[in-house]
Design a protein around this motif. Sequence first.
Motif, PDB file in Angstrom:
ATOM      1  N   GLY A   1       5.622 -14.443  67.511  1.00  0.00           N
ATOM      2  CA  GLY A   1       5.719 -14.494  66.465  1.00  0.00           C
ATOM      3  C   GLY A   1       5.226 -13.773  65.342  1.00  0.00           C
ATOM      4  N   GLY A   2       4.442 -12.912  66.139  1.00  0.00           N
ATOM      5  CA  GLY A   2       3.897 -11.328  65.891  1.00  0.00           C
ATOM      6  C   GLY A   2       2.714 -12.002  64.658  1.00  0.00           C
ATOM      7  N   TYR A   3       2.070 -12.842  65.543  1.00  0.00           N
ATOM      8  CA  TYR A   3       0.861 -13.259  65.213  1.00  0.00           C
ATOM      9  C   TYR A   3      -0.429 -12.284  65.698  1.00  0.00           C
ATOM     10  N   ILE A   4      -0.188 -11.774  66.849  1.00  0.00           N
ATOM     11  CA  ILE A   4      -0.485 -11.018  67.005  1.00  0.00           C
ATOM     12  C   ILE A   4      -0.081  -9.367  67.744  1.00  0.00           C
ATOM     13  N   THR A   5      -1.288  -8.230  67.667  1.00  0.00           N
ATOM     14  CA  THR A   5      -0.297  -6.807  67.897  1.00  0.00           C
ATOM     15  C   THR A   5      -0.520  -6.869  70.147  1.00  0.00           C
ATOM     16  N   ILE A   6       0.455  -5.956  70.006  1.00  0.00           N
ATOM     17  CA  ILE A   6       0.313  -5.556  71.239  1.00  0.00           C
ATOM     18  C   ILE A   6      -0.962  -6.063  71.853  1.00  0.00           C
ATOM     19  N   GLU A   7      -2.018  -4.962  71.655  1.00  0.00           N
ATOM     20  CA  GLU A   7      -3.291  -4.910  71.625  1.00  0.00           C
ATOM     21  C   GLU A   7      -4.139  -5.707  71.845  1.00  0.00           C
ATOM     22  N   GLU A   8      -4.230  -7.072  71.240  1.00  0.00           N
ATOM     23  CA  GLU A   8      -4.834  -7.693  70.922  1.00  0.00           C
ATOM     24  C   GLU A   8      -4.474  -9.430  72.032  1.00  0.00           C
ATOM     25  N   GLU A   9      -3.525  -8.335  73.163  1.00  0.00           N
ATOM     26  CA  GLU A   9      -3.008  -9.594  74.024  1.00  0.00           C
ATOM     27  C   GLU A   9      -3.380  -9.688  75.401  1.00  0.00           C
ATOM     28  N   MET A  10      -4.111  -8.800  75.449  1.00  0.00           N
ATOM     29  CA  MET A  10      -5.231  -8.779  76.848  1.00  0.00           C
ATOM     30  C   MET A  10      -6.131  -9.670  76.309  1.00  0.00           C
ATOM     31  N   PRO A  11      -7.219  -9.673  74.773  1.00  0.00           N
ATOM     32  CA  PRO A  11      -8.206 -10.457  75.252  1.00  0.00           C
ATOM     33  C   PRO A  11      -8.266 -11.531  74.857  1.00  0.00           C
ATOM     34  N   VAL A  12      -6.951 -12.076  74.212  1.00  0.00           N
ATOM     35  CA  VAL A  12      -6.121 -13.613  74.206  1.00  0.00           C
ATOM     36  C   VAL A  12      -6.161 -14.416  75.548  1.00  0.00           C
ATOM     37  N   LYS A  13      -5.655 -13.491  76.293  1.00  0.00           N
ATOM     38  CA  LYS A  13      -5.298 -13.175  77.430  1.00  0.00           C
ATOM     39  C   LYS A  13      -6.539 -14.149  78.295  1.00  0.00           C
ATOM     40  N   LYS A  14      -7.523 -13.221  78.533  1.00  0.00           N
ATOM     41  CA  LYS A  14      -8.746 -13.487  79.090  1.00  0.00           C
ATOM     42  C   LYS A  14      -9.425 -14.671  78.351  1.00  0.00           C
ATOM     43  N   VAL A  15      -9.638 -15.020  77.261  1.00  0.00           N
ATOM     44  CA  VAL A  15      -9.903 -15.907  76.920  1.00  0.00           C
ATOM     45  C   VAL A  15      -9.744 -17.266  77.248  1.00  0.00           C
ATOM     46  N   LEU A  16      -7.746 -16.794  77.255  1.00  0.00           N
ATOM     47  CA  LEU A  16      -7.583 -18.468  77.874  1.00  0.00           C
ATOM     48  C   LEU A  16      -7.263 -19.071  79.433  1.00  0.00           C
TER      49      LEU A  16
ATOM     50  N   LYS B   1     -17.536 -12.513  73.351  1.00  0.00           N
ATOM     51  CA  LYS B   1     -17.196 -10.801  73.256  1.00  0.00           C
ATOM     52  C   LYS B   1     -15.837 -11.163  72.495  1.00  0.00           C
ATOM     53  N   TYR B   2     -14.915 -11.893  72.567  1.00  0.00           N
ATOM     54  CA  TYR B   2     -14.005 -11.880  71.683  1.00  0.00           C
ATOM     55  C   TYR B   2     -13.845 -12.997  70.636  1.00  0.00           C
ATOM     56  N   ASP B   3     -14.625 -13.800  69.909  1.00  0.00           N
ATOM     57  CA  ASP B   3     -15.431 -14.535  69.369  1.00  0.00           C
ATOM     58  C   ASP B   3     -15.802 -12.959  67.966  1.00  0.00           C
ATOM     59  N   GLN B   4     -15.939 -11.707  68.730  1.00  0.00           N
ATOM     60  CA  GLN B   4     -16.239 -10.752  67.876  1.00  0.00           C
ATOM     61  C   GLN B   4     -15.272  -9.928  67.068  1.00  0.00           C
ATOM     62  N   TYR B   5     -14.495 -10.622  67.766  1.00  0.00           N
ATOM     63  CA  TYR B   5     -13.293  -9.245  67.369  1.00  0.00           C
ATOM     64  C   TYR B   5     -11.776 -10.233  65.907  1.00  0.00           C
ATOM     65  N   ARG B   6     -11.958  -9.782  65.105  1.00  0.00           N
ATOM     66  CA  ARG B   6     -10.982  -9.926  64.339  1.00  0.00           C
ATOM     67  C   ARG B   6      -9.686 -10.050  64.117  1.00  0.00           C
ATOM     68  N   ALA B   7      -9.318 -11.085  64.374  1.00  0.00           N
ATOM     69  CA  ALA B   7      -7.622 -10.831  64.758  1.00  0.00           C
ATOM     70  C   ALA B   7      -6.586 -10.004  63.397  1.00  0.00           C
ATOM     71  N   ARG B   8      -6.216  -8.466  63.665  1.00  0.00           N
ATOM     72  CA  ARG B   8      -5.188  -8.621  62.457  1.00  0.00           C
ATOM     73  C   ARG B   8      -5.016  -8.937  61.511  1.00  0.00           C
TER      74      ARG B   8
ATOM     75  N   HIS C   1     -12.055 -22.647  61.770  1.00  0.00           N
ATOM     76  CA  HIS C   1     -12.906 -22.031  60.222  1.00  0.00           C
ATOM     77  C   HIS C   1     -12.540 -19.800  60.963  1.00  0.00           C
ATOM     78  N   GLY C   2     -12.858 -20.657  62.737  1.00  0.00           N
ATOM     79  CA  GLY C   2     -12.751 -18.699  62.391  1.00  0.00           C
ATOM     80  C   GLY C   2     -11.232 -17.499  62.964  1.00  0.00           C
ATOM     81  N   THR C   3     -11.999 -17.240  63.003  1.00  0.00           N
ATOM     82  CA  THR C   3     -10.708 -15.495  62.160  1.00  0.00           C
ATOM     83  C   THR C   3      -9.909 -14.493  63.376  1.00  0.00           C
ATOM     84  N   SER C   4     -10.708 -15.267  64.953  1.00  0.00           N
ATOM     85  CA  SER C   4     -11.514 -14.144  65.510  1.00  0.00           C
ATOM     86  C   SER C   4     -10.596 -14.099  66.620  1.00  0.00           C
ATOM     87  N   LEU C   5      -9.935 -13.272  67.747  1.00  0.00           N
ATOM     88  CA  LEU C   5      -8.450 -13.541  68.819  1.00  0.00           C
ATOM     89  C   LEU C   5      -9.199 -14.746  69.361  1.00  0.00           C
TER      90      LEU C   5
END
Length: 233
Positions: free
Chosen positions: A184-199, A33-40, A89-93
């Motif tokens: 470190g500013g690598y992800i936005t506040i909106e991107e935090e939850m998807p990353v948490k779900k992956v981890l 699912k979150y491999d489809q979401y490209r990180a900002r 090589h991925g740029t997804s969340l």
Amino acid sequence: MFPFFYDPTFILMIPAILLAIYAQGKVHRVFQKYDQYRARIGMTGAELARDILRSQGIHDVRVELVGGHMTDHYDPRNKVLRLSYDIYHGTSLAALGVAAHEAGHALQHFEGYTMLIWRNMIVPLAAIGSQAAFPLLFIGLLLGSQTLAELGVVVFMFAVLFQLITLPVEYNASNRALNILSGGGYITIEEEMPVKKVLHAAALTYVAATVMAMLQLIRLLMISGLLGRRNDS
């Protein structure tokens, strides 16, 4: 003693097997699912890992591509952070979350995180325990040697201990990853939850492995007769 052709203790493993199947399925679904979401930020997993290492003052760890799927890991002996193709090589969340997690292990090693040191020390004993436990147990039962059967149980305890130590190591690496990514500013506040779900999905596989090991230990105690004798005493 349970006869070899019929082992009623195997029923103990059913919950662990079901949990392991669920955990693997969840990891696959969440990652897909979150491999489809490209990180900002637009960085690849390899670029992110290298940047995190540099920012934390770590300059002697290489980031390399490794074959296979979901084979990402940090090798403390050779100081190499290995990422699978989709992560490297991925740029997804999803890719950034996994890369940051492995960088978290490198940071643990750099800082001398106690639980990681213990896990690395017990790896050889855990490998012996997972491979030798059942042969020792069943040879002991076949020959009528209680000492040999009990030795099989004892060596398997190292495999269980390894899993118990692994849990806090993995959760700590994930927490480090989230703090570094957000701080470190690598992800936005909106991107935090998807990353948490992956981890969190990945962490569930370690929980399942720990449950599996603990139930397997109880099973070995029952087969060897150790558990029954303790209950009778």
